[in-house]
Design an enzyme around this catalytic site. Structure first.
Site, PDB file in Angstrom:
ATOM      1  N   GLY A 260       0.220  -6.542   5.870  1.00 55.93           N
ATOM      2  CA  GLY A 260       0.445  -6.125   6.845  1.00 55.93           C
ATOM      3  C   GLY A 260      -0.233  -6.498   7.817  1.00 55.93           C
TER       4      GLY A 260
ATOM      5  N   SER B 123       0.732  -1.038   0.038  1.00 53.40           N
ATOM      6  CA  SER B 123       0.008  -0.183   0.066  1.00 53.40           C
ATOM      7  C   SER B 123       0.813   1.327  -0.261  1.00 53.40           C
ATOM      8  CB  SER B 123      -1.222  -0.121   1.709  1.00 53.40           C
ATOM      9  OG  SER B 123      -0.363   0.224   2.820  1.00 53.40           O
ATOM     10  N   GLY B 124       1.962   1.231   0.148  1.00 55.17           N
ATOM     11  CA  GLY B 124       3.076   1.804   0.566  1.00 55.17           C
ATOM     12  C   GLY B 124       3.456   2.106   1.820  1.00 55.17           C
ATOM     13  N   GLY B 125       2.738   1.582   2.796  1.00 57.16           N
ATOM     14  CA  GLY B 125       3.353   1.808   3.920  1.00 57.16           C
ATOM     15  C   GLY B 125       4.106   0.889   4.259  1.00 57.16           C
TER      16      GLY B 125
ATOM     17  N   ASP C 168       4.261  -1.315   7.367  1.00 59.94           N
ATOM     18  CA  ASP C 168       3.755  -2.300   7.484  1.00 59.94           C
ATOM     19  C   ASP C 168       4.153  -3.157   6.599  1.00 59.94           C
ATOM     20  OD1 ASP C 168       2.800  -1.822  10.110  1.00 59.94           O
ATOM     21  OD2 ASP C 168       0.925  -1.382  10.046  1.00 59.94           O
ATOM     22  N   SER C 169       3.728  -3.130   5.172  1.00 63.86           N
ATOM     23  CA  SER C 169       3.067  -3.969   4.038  1.00 63.86           C
ATOM     24  C   SER C 169       5.265  -4.104   3.485  1.00 63.86           C
ATOM     25  CB  SER C 169       2.815  -3.200   2.605  1.00 63.86           C
ATOM     26  OG  SER C 169       2.969  -2.272   2.463  1.00 63.86           O
TER      27      SER C 169
ATOM     28  N   CYS D  70     -10.623   3.140   4.372  1.00 66.33           N
ATOM     29  CA  CYS D  70     -10.183   3.194   3.491  1.00 66.33           C
ATOM     30  C   CYS D  70     -10.288   4.018   2.024  1.00 66.33           C
ATOM     31  CB  CYS D  70      -9.033   2.648   2.974  1.00 66.33           C
ATOM     32  SG  CYS D  70      -9.947   0.962   1.946  1.00 66.33           S
TER      33      CYS D  70
ATOM     34  N   CYS E 289     -14.101  -6.614   2.748  1.00 69.30           N
ATOM     35  CA  CYS E 289     -13.321  -5.970   2.240  1.00 69.30           C
ATOM     36  C   CYS E 289     -11.775  -7.265   1.941  1.00 69.30           C
ATOM     37  CB  CYS E 289     -12.084  -4.785   2.369  1.00 69.30           C
ATOM     38  SG  CYS E 289     -10.963  -4.632   1.011  1.00 69.30           S
TER      39      CYS E 289
ATOM     40  N   PHE F 143      -3.672  -3.009  -5.274  1.00 63.67           N
ATOM     41  CA  PHE F 143      -4.815  -2.867  -6.417  1.00 63.67           C
ATOM     42  C   PHE F 143      -5.080  -1.229  -6.250  1.00 63.67           C
ATOM     43  CE2 PHE F 143      -6.259  -4.171  -1.973  1.00 63.67           C
ATOM     44  CZ  PHE F 143      -7.115  -3.240  -1.824  1.00 63.67           C
TER      45      PHE F 143
END
Length: 347
Positions: A117, A10-12, A14-15, A190, A93, A34
């Site tokens: 994440g 996602s860009g954070g 955690d991932s 989100c 989701c 996605f």
């Protein structure tokens, strides 16, 4: 289960740290991101994700799930509000999109499993039932949001952060020089940014405010509301009706378009009915004791869970609970194991 692993990015942080940990275990890892249609995909943003991946020699694939996301998540969110319920889109989701449509895309690209994440753990397999367990970080634990994953989905799920705390994740990122694209924490909803739920519903889904009466639990009119979609059970702010003590939302009466309010002690409920339960640990043979969470930030409390058929249950709390909200998820735990989760149903 061997083969490449896809990591949802996602860009954070955690991932990013999840990807780093996976790369320490095997080289055959790729990122997958996605599009939902509710966050504008700028060229710089996509390039930023790919640049983040290059820190780990991690290719990042972008897939378009806009249609699926609207049909499965946003339309559900809208329908819940129309029915006077308070939706929980993350609970939808995760099984429908992340471990549904996204996992399908990842498998078409050759992946055997999908990592995220989430702060949770999955154990078992090899002839036994898969078990979903809390993450070791009590504050960040996200097992609640994963309670509707099926056995097939858990078999292909990987949660590298399940045994770590958020503090350790941040420290690891700093120590390894990992630079996330964003430092913002992920949002519960989100697809709603820079506006409130009510404004989103009006602007995006066509819901139109229908003013109506505010009544107390005895049926006496005490004011006027500006649309039931602006309220949820347990809410205190925004009622604006003077009384001897603060009013709270007790119930949304969609049939008569009435907002039912009461004092704090009128919010307590001894029991609730839960429907459409996903029994991860199998359908219980009869009544059982289980710690029950009735929303994400709720501390699980002891309760007697009595199955009704194969996917419903009557839940009786050992101590009355406040703001038991139709539409929210009720998740059952035995120790740190998630044994099932469903939707709180209006009585």
């Amino acid at each position: 289960m061997s083969g490449p692993i896809a990591i949802a990015v996602s860009g954070g942080v955690d991932s990013l740290v999840s990807a780093y940990l996976l790369k320490q275990q095997q080289s055959d890892v790729f990122g997958i991101h996605f599009l939902t249609g509710y966050v504008k995909p700028t060229e710089s943003g996509i390039e930023g994700l790919k640049a983040m991946g290059r820190q780990l020699d991690l290719p990042v694939v972008v897939v378009d799930l806009k249609e699926q996301f609207k049909a499965m998540v946003v339309d559900y969110f809208t329908a819940a509000y129309r029915n006077g319920e308070t939706p929980n889109p993350c609970l939808v989701c995760n099984p429908a999109i992340k471990f549904g449509a996204l996992l399908d895309e990842a498998r078409q690209l050759g992946a055997s499993r999908l990592a995220t994440g989430h702060y949770a753990r999955v154990e078992g397999g090899q002839g036994t039932r898969y078990r979903l367990r809390r993450g070791v970080d009590e504050i960040k634990d996200q097992s609640y949001f994963l309670s509707r994953l099926t056995q097939d989905q858990l078999a292909r799920a990987c949660f590298p952060l399940g045994t770590l705390t958020k503090a350790k994740v941040k420290a690891l990122a700093a120590a390894k020089g990992l630079q996330p694209l964003t430092r913002q924490e992920s949002q519960d909803v989100c697809f709603i940014r820079d506006t409130g739920y009510a404004d989103f519903l009006i602007r995006t889904t066509g819901i139109r405010p229908q003013p109506g009466d505010i009544v107390d639990t005895a049926g006496h009119r005490v004011g006027t509301h500006s649309g039931l979609h602006r309220y949820t059970v347990g809410q205190r702010r925004g009622i604006n009706c003077p009384a001897s003590a603060a009013y709270y939302v007790v119930r949304l009466d969609t049939r008569r378009n009435r907002l039912v309010v009461g004092f704090k002690d009128e919010l307590a409920a001894d029991s609730c009915r839960v429907g459409d339960i996903n029994w991860i640990a199998g359908v219980p043979d009869g009544p059982m004791q289980a710690d029950t969470r009735i929303r994400y930030r709720h501390k699980a409390v002891p309760a007697t869970v009595s199955p009704v058929g194969h996917d419903c249950a009557e839940v009786r709390f050992d101590q009355p609970q406040t703001a038991v909200t139709p539409g929210q998820g009720a998740v059952f735990y035995r120790g740190d194991e998630v044994i099932g989760g469903g939707w709180i149903v209006a009585e």
